[in-house]
Design a protein around this motif. Structure first.
Motif, PDB file in Angstrom:
ATOM      1  N   GLU A   1      -4.937 -10.394  10.214  1.00 39.08           N
ATOM      2  CA  GLU A   1      -3.507 -10.223   9.952  1.00 39.08           C
ATOM      3  C   GLU A   1      -3.259 -10.086   8.452  1.00 39.08           C
ATOM      4  N   SER A   2      -2.179  -9.422   8.138  1.00 34.39           N
ATOM      5  CA  SER A   2      -1.733  -9.324   6.751  1.00 34.39           C
ATOM      6  C   SER A   2      -0.234  -9.085   6.743  1.00 34.39           C
ATOM      7  N   GLY A   3       0.373  -9.273   5.584  1.00 36.00           N
ATOM      8  CA  GLY A   3       1.771  -8.937   5.420  1.00 36.00           C
ATOM      9  C   GLY A   3       2.744 -10.088   5.486  1.00 36.00           C
ATOM     10  N   GLY A   4       2.268 -11.291   5.711  1.00 37.62           N
ATOM     11  CA  GLY A   4       3.174 -12.423   5.713  1.00 37.62           C
ATOM     12  C   GLY A   4       3.710 -12.700   4.316  1.00 37.62           C
ATOM     13  N   GLY A   5       4.661 -13.619   4.246  1.00 43.03           N
ATOM     14  CA  GLY A   5       5.217 -13.961   2.947  1.00 43.03           C
ATOM     15  C   GLY A   5       6.506 -14.722   3.081  1.00 43.03           C
ATOM     16  N   LEU A   6       7.224 -14.772   1.979  1.00 42.08           N
ATOM     17  CA  LEU A   6       8.490 -15.495   1.905  1.00 42.08           C
ATOM     18  C   LEU A   6       9.635 -14.491   1.821  1.00 42.08           C
ATOM     19  N   VAL A   7      10.649 -14.700   2.641  1.00 38.03           N
ATOM     20  CA  VAL A   7      11.793 -13.800   2.650  1.00 38.03           C
ATOM     21  C   VAL A   7      13.052 -14.617   2.898  1.00 38.03           C
ATOM     22  N   GLN A   8      14.164 -14.140   2.409  1.00 40.49           N
ATOM     23  CA  GLN A   8      15.437 -14.830   2.636  1.00 40.49           C
ATOM     24  C   GLN A   8      15.967 -14.506   4.026  1.00 40.49           C
ATOM     25  N   ALA A   9      16.761 -15.399   4.549  1.00 36.18           N
ATOM     26  CA  ALA A   9      17.400 -15.172   5.840  1.00 36.18           C
ATOM     27  C   ALA A   9      18.171 -13.856   5.806  1.00 36.18           C
ATOM     28  N   GLY A  10      18.040 -13.097   6.896  1.00 40.38           N
ATOM     29  CA  GLY A  10      18.670 -11.790   6.969  1.00 40.38           C
ATOM     30  C   GLY A  10      17.775 -10.665   6.491  1.00 40.38           C
ATOM     31  N   GLY A  11      16.671 -11.010   5.879  1.00 42.52           N
ATOM     32  CA  GLY A  11      15.763 -10.006   5.351  1.00 42.52           C
ATOM     33  C   GLY A  11      14.781  -9.499   6.381  1.00 42.52           C
ATOM     34  N   SER A  12      13.854  -8.672   5.902  1.00 44.22           N
ATOM     35  CA  SER A  12      12.870  -8.036   6.786  1.00 44.22           C
ATOM     36  C   SER A  12      11.469  -8.239   6.247  1.00 44.22           C
ATOM     37  N   LEU A  13      10.537  -8.180   7.174  1.00 46.24           N
ATOM     38  CA  LEU A  13       9.136  -8.315   6.824  1.00 46.24           C
ATOM     39  C   LEU A  13       8.321  -7.607   7.904  1.00 46.24           C
ATOM     40  N   ARG A  14       7.201  -7.015   7.532  1.00 41.63           N
ATOM     41  CA  ARG A  14       6.302  -6.415   8.518  1.00 41.63           C
ATOM     42  C   ARG A  14       4.925  -7.052   8.391  1.00 41.63           C
ATOM     43  N   VAL A  15       4.418  -7.536   9.497  1.00 42.29           N
ATOM     44  CA  VAL A  15       3.056  -8.044   9.529  1.00 42.29           C
ATOM     45  C   VAL A  15       2.176  -7.071  10.303  1.00 42.29           C
ATOM     46  N   SER A  16       0.912  -7.022   9.900  1.00 45.01           N
ATOM     47  CA  SER A  16      -0.042  -6.092  10.500  1.00 45.01           C
ATOM     48  C   SER A  16      -1.245  -6.843  11.030  1.00 45.01           C
ATOM     49  N   CYS A  17      -1.915  -6.217  11.997  1.00 47.20           N
ATOM     50  CA  CYS A  17      -3.139  -6.790  12.540  1.00 47.20           C
ATOM     51  C   CYS A  17      -4.151  -5.672  12.708  1.00 47.20           C
TER      52      CYS A  17
ATOM     53  N   SER B   1       4.576  -2.423  17.458  1.00 50.00           N
ATOM     54  CA  SER B   1       4.037  -1.076  17.576  1.00 50.00           C
ATOM     55  C   SER B   1       2.543  -1.112  17.284  1.00 50.00           C
ATOM     56  N   ARG B   2       1.868  -0.035  17.583  1.00 49.26           N
ATOM     57  CA  ARG B   2       0.438   0.028  17.284  1.00 49.26           C
ATOM     58  C   ARG B   2       0.036   1.453  16.965  1.00 49.26           C
ATOM     59  N   ASP B   3      -0.985   1.576  16.137  1.00 48.46           N
ATOM     60  CA  ASP B   3      -1.553   2.853  15.764  1.00 48.46           C
ATOM     61  C   ASP B   3      -3.026   2.795  16.161  1.00 48.46           C
ATOM     62  N   ASN B   4      -3.361   3.392  17.299  1.00 50.31           N
ATOM     63  CA  ASN B   4      -4.729   3.283  17.804  1.00 50.31           C
ATOM     64  C   ASN B   4      -5.730   4.014  16.928  1.00 50.31           C
ATOM     65  N   ALA B   5      -5.294   5.059  16.235  1.00 46.78           N
ATOM     66  CA  ALA B   5      -6.202   5.775  15.342  1.00 46.78           C
ATOM     67  C   ALA B   5      -6.675   4.857  14.214  1.00 46.78           C
ATOM     68  N   LYS B   6      -5.833   3.902  13.853  1.00 45.85           N
ATOM     69  CA  LYS B   6      -6.180   2.948  12.801  1.00 45.85           C
ATOM     70  C   LYS B   6      -6.576   1.592  13.370  1.00 45.85           C
ATOM     71  N   ASN B   7      -6.543   1.469  14.706  1.00 46.35           N
ATOM     72  CA  ASN B   7      -6.818   0.177  15.345  1.00 46.35           C
ATOM     73  C   ASN B   7      -5.970  -0.937  14.740  1.00 46.35           C
ATOM     74  N   THR B   8      -4.717  -0.639  14.539  1.00 46.96           N
ATOM     75  CA  THR B   8      -3.814  -1.585  13.874  1.00 46.96           C
ATOM     76  C   THR B   8      -2.533  -1.750  14.666  1.00 46.96           C
ATOM     77  N   MET B   9      -2.072  -2.989  14.725  1.00 45.74           N
ATOM     78  CA  MET B   9      -0.821  -3.323  15.383  1.00 45.74           C
ATOM     79  C   MET B   9       0.148  -3.871  14.338  1.00 45.74           C
ATOM     80  N   TYR B  10       1.429  -3.647  14.554  1.00 49.20           N
ATOM     81  CA  TYR B  10       2.445  -4.066  13.597  1.00 49.20           C
ATOM     82  C   TYR B  10       3.537  -4.873  14.306  1.00 49.20           C
ATOM     83  N   LEU B  11       4.176  -5.702  13.536  1.00 46.55           N
ATOM     84  CA  LEU B  11       5.379  -6.385  13.992  1.00 46.55           C
ATOM     85  C   LEU B  11       6.417  -6.261  12.882  1.00 46.55           C
ATOM     86  N   GLN B  12       7.396  -5.428  13.117  1.00 43.74           N
ATOM     87  CA  GLN B  12       8.502  -5.278  12.172  1.00 43.74           C
ATOM     88  C   GLN B  12       9.551  -6.323  12.514  1.00 43.74           C
TER      89      GLN B  12
END
Length: 123
Positions: A6-22, A69-80
């Motif tokens: 996994e990657s993409g975690g972090g700190l964000v304010q309420a109401g904000g956005s973040l995307r994590v990847s696997c 979502s996922r991108d099979n060509a990259k073998n990666t999954m996302y969570l927006q």
């Protein structure tokens, strides 16, 4: 053992956005999913997606805010994650399974797990 990273975690304010990847190495799984665990709480299912991306399933608390979502060509999954709330604060884990029923979010249907990434939402 197939590593899930996994990657993409972090700190964000309420109401904000973040995307994590696997990123999964070497294989494409029938179902991939996200779980999370907040301090002092049990791990809970968040969302899952089938191999072709045609079917997704979300826990009620994130519907309309999170998109998997996922991108099979990259073998990666996302969570927006949009419209984040403090109660979304948790370690987010990606998981992969080889049975279609894993889409429904039971952790015992998943065979592989990542190490987790911290998501913190400040109020």
């Amino acid at each position: 053992q197939v590593p899930l990273v996994e990657s993409g975690g972090g700190l964000v304010q309420a109401g904000g956005s973040l995307r994590v990847s696997c990123a999964a190495s070497g294989r494409t799984f029938i179902v991939m999913g996200w779980f999370r665990q907040a301090p002092g709480k049990e791990r809970e299912f968040v969302a899952a997606i089938t191999r072709n991306g045609g079917n997704t399933f979300y826990t009620d608390s994130v519907k309309g805010r999170f998109t998997i979502s996922r991108d099979n060509a990259k073998n990666t999954m996302y969570l927006q994650m949009n419209s984040l709330k403090p109660e979304d604060t948790a370690v987010y884990y990606c998981a992969a399974g080889q049975v279609p029923r894993a889409l429904l979010g039971k952790s015992e249907d998943y065979d592989y797990w990542g190490q987790g990434t911290q998501v913190t939402v400040s109020s």
